[in-house]
Design a protein around this motif. Sequence first.
Motif, PDB file in Angstrom:
ATOM      1  N   LEU A 117       4.097   7.625   1.998  1.00  0.00           N
ATOM      2  CA  LEU A 117       4.598   6.252   2.894  1.00  0.00           C
ATOM      3  C   LEU A 117       3.955   5.253   1.834  1.00  0.00           C
ATOM      4  O   LEU A 117       3.012   5.240   1.433  1.00  0.00           O
ATOM      5  CB  LEU A 117       3.617   6.135   4.107  1.00  0.00           C
ATOM      6  N   PHE A 118       5.096   3.921   1.958  1.00  0.00           N
ATOM      7  CA  PHE A 118       4.675   3.052   1.128  1.00  0.00           C
ATOM      8  C   PHE A 118       5.075   1.726   1.933  1.00  0.00           C
ATOM      9  O   PHE A 118       6.080   1.801   2.508  1.00  0.00           O
ATOM     10  CB  PHE A 118       5.870   2.984  -0.029  1.00  0.00           C
ATOM     11  N   ALA A 119       4.347   0.757   2.083  1.00  0.00           N
ATOM     12  CA  ALA A 119       4.593  -0.494   2.769  1.00  0.00           C
ATOM     13  C   ALA A 119       4.702  -1.670   1.672  1.00  0.00           C
ATOM     14  O   ALA A 119       3.759  -1.901   0.847  1.00  0.00           O
ATOM     15  CB  ALA A 119       3.185  -0.815   3.669  1.00  0.00           C
ATOM     16  N   LEU A 120       5.871  -2.374   1.742  1.00  0.00           N
ATOM     17  CA  LEU A 120       6.310  -3.319   0.864  1.00  0.00           C
ATOM     18  C   LEU A 120       6.058  -4.571   1.529  1.00  0.00           C
ATOM     19  O   LEU A 120       6.500  -4.686   2.733  1.00  0.00           O
ATOM     20  CB  LEU A 120       7.639  -3.022   0.096  1.00  0.00           C
ATOM     21  N   PRO A 121       6.150  -5.685   0.755  1.00  0.00           N
ATOM     22  CA  PRO A 121       6.330  -7.081   1.421  1.00  0.00           C
ATOM     23  C   PRO A 121       7.846  -7.144   1.834  1.00  0.00           C
ATOM     24  O   PRO A 121       8.530  -6.547   1.466  1.00  0.00           O
ATOM     25  CB  PRO A 121       6.034  -8.067   0.298  1.00  0.00           C
ATOM     26  N   GLY A 122       7.818  -8.152   2.777  1.00  0.00           N
ATOM     27  CA  GLY A 122       9.405  -8.424   3.482  1.00  0.00           C
ATOM     28  C   GLY A 122      10.269  -9.137   2.532  1.00  0.00           C
ATOM     29  O   GLY A 122      11.375  -9.439   3.134  1.00  0.00           O
ATOM     30  N   SER A 123       9.944  -9.533   1.309  1.00  0.00           N
ATOM     31  CA  SER A 123      11.350 -10.074   0.718  1.00  0.00           C
ATOM     32  C   SER A 123      11.781  -9.142  -0.221  1.00  0.00           C
ATOM     33  O   SER A 123      11.417  -8.377  -0.780  1.00  0.00           O
ATOM     34  CB  SER A 123      10.271 -11.322  -0.247  1.00  0.00           C
ATOM     35  N   PRO A 124      13.277  -9.795  -0.323  1.00  0.00           N
ATOM     36  CA  PRO A 124      14.126  -8.848  -0.966  1.00  0.00           C
ATOM     37  C   PRO A 124      13.538  -8.505  -2.693  1.00  0.00           C
ATOM     38  O   PRO A 124      13.650  -7.692  -3.156  1.00  0.00           O
ATOM     39  CB  PRO A 124      15.372  -9.418  -0.871  1.00  0.00           C
ATOM     40  N   THR A 169       0.891  -1.287  -0.025  1.00  0.00           N
ATOM     41  CA  THR A 169       0.062   0.017  -0.017  1.00  0.00           C
ATOM     42  C   THR A 169       0.638   1.209   0.107  1.00  0.00           C
ATOM     43  O   THR A 169       1.926   1.008   0.370  1.00  0.00           O
ATOM     44  CB  THR A 169      -0.804  -0.054   1.274  1.00  0.00           C
ATOM     45  N   GLY A 170       0.247   2.560  -0.276  1.00  0.00           N
ATOM     46  CA  GLY A 170       0.891   3.815  -0.479  1.00  0.00           C
ATOM     47  C   GLY A 170      -0.046   4.742   0.180  1.00  0.00           C
ATOM     48  O   GLY A 170      -1.189   4.538  -0.183  1.00  0.00           O
TER      49      GLY A 170
END
Length: 176
Positions: free
Chosen positions: A131-138, A122-123
């Motif tokens: 603000l941006f929320a990204l998944p936890g994988s590289p 989400t952003g």
Amino acid sequence: MTDRAFVPIRIAVLTVSDTRTTADDKSGNTLVARIEDAGHLVADRMILPDERAQIADQLRKWCADDAVDVVISTGGTGLTGRDVTVEAHRDVYEKEIDAFGTVFTIVSMQKIGTSAVQSRATGGVANGTYLFALPGSPGACKDAWDEILVKQLDYRHMPCNFVEIMPRLDEHQRRK
């Protein structure tokens, strides 16, 4: 690209994890490397546990800090019970950037197929800060940065980008 000059911005990186440390934070390291390679500045970096109030409090602190233009978090965007990053972000947002999650899903579909449906990236905007929320994988961090954020956080990107409207993000809070 145009003949506009590059405008470096200040980006804080938050890793949300109950288990990661600075020694093994591959996703955070991926974001920091890409931010710096693009010519931007890492304003701050932190690792916090999957605790909604703690995450939201830190997001608010960064949004109140004039030395931070953008916050990118990684981790806690999935479907499990401890995944609360999206909720914490939404506690802070004044406006959600709905298309960010949609575009991220399109990018992810090309890489991981229908497994992209499990991401809640989400952003949003709060107090003049993106603000941006990204998944936890590289891999997800690489995809989000390489396919979306590196372009939208570059003032030279046309026909439009996030940087050019930064001065107007908080115009509703200014006196007339």
